[in-house]
Write a protein that holds these residues in place. Structure first.
Motif, mmCIF file in Angstrom:
data_model
loop_
_atom_site.group_PDB
_atom_site.id
_atom_site.type_symbol
_atom_site.label_atom_id
_atom_site.label_comp_id
_atom_site.label_asym_id
_atom_site.label_seq_id
_atom_site.Cartn_x
_atom_site.Cartn_y
_atom_site.Cartn_z
ATOM 1 N N ASN A 113 -4.129 16.043 48.158
ATOM 2 C CA ASN A 113 -3.784 16.065 50.149
ATOM 3 C C ASN A 113 -3.647 13.899 49.948
ATOM 4 O OD1 ASN A 113 -5.306 18.127 50.725
ATOM 5 N ND2 ASN A 113 -6.983 17.292 50.801
ATOM 6 N N ASN A 119 1.771 21.888 49.666
ATOM 7 C CA ASN A 119 1.249 22.758 51.006
ATOM 8 C C ASN A 119 3.422 23.061 51.803
ATOM 9 O OD1 ASN A 119 0.899 23.016 53.410
ATOM 10 N ND2 ASN A 119 -0.003 21.217 53.913
ATOM 11 N N HIS A 170 2.992 22.351 55.957
ATOM 12 C CA HIS A 170 2.393 21.036 56.474
ATOM 13 C C HIS A 170 4.070 21.469 58.167
ATOM 14 C CE1 HIS A 170 2.766 17.101 57.613
ATOM 15 N NE2 HIS A 170 1.536 16.262 56.462
ATOM 16 N N GLN A 176 -3.660 27.171 50.481
ATOM 17 C CA GLN A 176 -3.651 26.211 50.931
ATOM 18 C C GLN A 176 -4.438 26.789 52.683
ATOM 19 O OE1 GLN A 176 0.835 26.274 50.242
ATOM 20 N NE2 GLN A 176 0.255 25.296 48.478
#
Length: 663
Positions: A47, A80, A83, A389
């Motif tokens: 993260n 990710n 995003h 995710q």
């Protein structure tokens, strides 16, 4: 690392973010880039790495380092793929480099992931104009006008919701509604935030109020329909769909919503007719082909379901759900051509995350059938990683829920509230973990002349959610409620579930997750029966890991997570046996397979039912079944699935380690 050290590390990285952002705001891009690169050289959690990479991309773009920014963004999107702002950055970068088609594709992806990104909508509109795509340009223009007209607080809260900061979005939205009490968009947003937070009862109240205030608001109507389906309130969903269809009788979305509700109510033939009528007008509707396949599968017409799933991917070859639905029949074997098509699709960057997740699970099943176990596990692992995710499962939170149940539901609570609930003995609850054999137990009992099979009913979960409220009051609130509530809750449960019954004296509620709420069940329905479907821990957990669930079961997408969940479940079931002796019957799946007749007799004795041979011949019983095991329970007992996990044993050390620690 201790909690104290974790807190210090988090405070430190937040301070670093602040410095980097200040450098960017002051146009000190080189300093920001160097600081980002220094942080990335350290061992950061994913993260934090994603956040630093995003800041690096922004700084590199503003510095004019377009190629470097694209490379940094590639690393970010590998961590990710959803995003939204990373995709927006790609849009800015490709625009600056004159690659307008790639820019449009990137901005489009950003708006799909976060429809509140006003900057992306504004950037994409002229790109569509240049391409001569007037329809897409008009959609973008409409979205720009809609978002620009929203109050800034509502737009900001919407953005935060899509970025995953639900609690901040909730707070901002509530503050806005204190001054603009009946603002339609704010009400709809608060309901959507509630749905994502799984506070379904409050979301239902907000949406029903919104429809009362704004009966012509189609967005509110569709949102309410979706929520009712999610809550498995199919009778209400069908009624609402019929009401909305009066104004739009040929609306395909409303007709599909009605048909889905009908499947939930067991009116499968009628639902199939609706889907077929819609497809008669145009076969090239892959989403409806998929829904038709689900309905046909529930009805037991597997060959027709397979044909519908195949048509779905024929019309949209990237539709991962069509391939997964074929795999999820548990009997379908993919051709070499289908396998090659899936392998090609899953490696294409433009294929959406949702489709790639479905494809990985389908490939896992296909390769497992071909005994390519290492390759199969690689796809199962990747599918689970991508699924994680999308979800924010917290094993600590679930273990905390279990601890609260054990703390609250003590013998003295049940002694004080003995027999205060509704005295009906109609319900038979089947609980446990998914893939533990609950569908088989349901099919055996539903084959009895005195028992109605229903489905995975959400009513107990809904009641628990209402008691929980915004202040996390459940289960502690059980100690404080007036005694009269418990009988009323039990009566409401029987009233709301009556629509799923067919007239037999008893009925089954096969919601596995109800094991968390056995104390609540005992208080509101003291004469109900509860059966715990238990399966060998390794077999059960790995079977869950291989399964892509339609909704919920967030714990199943990580080997450690599912192992911890199983242990917490065992711990809680031991507690129920201790404080409610004899209330729950444990049925071990392996024992059922080894001694079908003896275990069936034991189950029927527990339920107070006479023996009937059709319970042994359960596979001959015709009824709609919507769970992943639907085709398996239409066959006689078999042993082939008992040790499948052993083919993957070399990959399961993380699961073994957790399970070996005990509850």
């Amino acid at each position: 690392m201790s909690t104290k050290n974790n807190g210090q590390a988090n405070a430190l990285i937040q301070e670093v973010y602040k410095v980097i952002k200040t450098n960017i705001q002051q146009a000190k891009f080189s300093e920001a880039i160097l600081l980002c690169q220094k942080q990335l050289a350290a061992d950061l959690p994913d993260n934090d790495r994603i956040e630093v990479l995003y800041l690096l991309v922004v700084a590199q773009r503003l510095q004019g380092e377009h190629h470097g920014a694209l490379e940094s963004n590639k690393m970010l999107l590998e961590l990710n793929a959803e995003h939204a702002r990373a995709w927006q950055e790609n849009g800015y970068l490709y625009s600056a480099m004159g690659e307008h088609l790639k820019a449009a594709q990137a901005f489009y992806q950003a708006t799909q992931l976060n429809p509140a990104l006003l900057s992306s909508w504004r950037a994409i509109q002229p790109l569509y104009d240049k391409q001569g795509n007037s329809k897409a340009a008009a959609i973008a223009k409409g979205q720009v006008e809609y978002l620009a007209a929203l109050p800034s607080a509502v737009l900001g809260a919407t953005d935060l919701m899509y970025e995953g900061d639900l609690h901040t979005a909730d707070r901002i939205c509530r503050q806005f509604l204190q001054t603009k009490k009946h603002h339609a968009e704010a009400m709809l947003l608060l309901a959507e935030i509630g749905i994502q937070l799984k506070v379904y009862g409050e979301a239902e109240f907000i949406l029903s109020s919104c429809i009362e205030l704004y009966p012509q608001n189609k967005v509110a109507g569709m949102a309410y329909l979706k929520l009712l389906a999610k809550m498995a309130k199919f009778a209400e969903a069908k009624t609402l769909a019929d009401k909305l269809l009066v104004a739009s009788p040929s609306n395909a979305i409303l007709l599909c919503a009605k048909a889905s509700a009908m499947v939930g109510l067991g009116e499968v033939k009628g639902a199939i007719s609706i889907y077929q009528d819609l497809l008669q007008q145009n076969q090239d509707q892959p989403g409806i082909q998929l829904l038709l396949g689900h309905a046909l599968k529930a009805q037991g017409d597997l060959s027709a379901a397979i044909a519908a799933y195949q048509r779905a991917y024929h019309f949209n070859n990237e539709l991962g759900d069509a391939y997964w639905s074929l795999a999820n029949t548990k009997t379908y074997h993919f051709s070499d051509a289908e396998l090659a098509a899936m392998e090609a699709l899953v490696s294409k960057p433009k294929v959406s995350l949702e489709n790639r997740i479905h494809l990985h699970f389908a490939l896992g099943k296909s390769l497992e059938d071909r005994k390519s176990f290492d390759a199969a596990f690689a796809h199962y692992a990747k599918g689970n990683q991508l699924k994680q995710q999308q979800i924010k499962y917290n094993p600590d939170a679930f273990e905390g829920q279990v601890a609260k149940q054990i703390e609250t539901c003590r013998p003295e609570l049940f002694a004080r509230l003995q027999a205060v609930g509704e005295q009906s003995a109609d319900p038979i609850f089947i609980v446990g973990l998914p893939r533990a054999g609950s569908t088989l137990l349901e099919q055996i009992l539903a084959s009895h002349s005195k028992v109605d099979g229903t489905m995975e009913l959400h009513d107990i979960l809904g009641l628990a959610s209402k008691l929980q409220g915004q202040k996390n009051q459940y289960p502690a609130i059980l100690s404080d409620l007036d005694k009269g509530y418990f009988a009323r809750f039990g009566q409401k449960y029987l009233q709301d579930t009556h629509v799923y019954r067919a007239g037999a004296p008893f009925f089954i509620d096969k919601m596995p997750n109800n094991f968390l709420h056995i104390g609540l069940i005992k208080l509101i329905l003291p004469n109900a029966k509860v059966i715990d479907a238990r399966r060998d821990s390794m077999a059960c957990c790995f079977s869950g890991f291989k399964q892509l669930f339609g909704d919920g079961q967030e714990f199943s997408y990580g080997l450690e997570d599912i192992g911890r969940y199983y242990r917490a479940y065992e711990k809680l079931m031991s507690h129920w046996d201790s404080v409610l002796p004899g209330f729950v019957l444990k049925v071990q799946h392996e024992a059922l397979i080894d001694d079908l007749h003896g275990q069936v007799q034991r189950i029927l004795d527990f339920c107070g039912l006479p023996f009937e041979q059709q319970c042994i011949d359960f596979h001959k019983t015709e009824r709609a079944i919507k769970t992943p095991s639907s085709e398996q329970v239409r066959q006689p007992i078999y042993r082939t699935g008992m040790d499948q996990w052993k083919n993957f044993e070399s990959h399961l050390s993380a699961l073994k380690d957790v399970l070996s620690k005990g509850a």
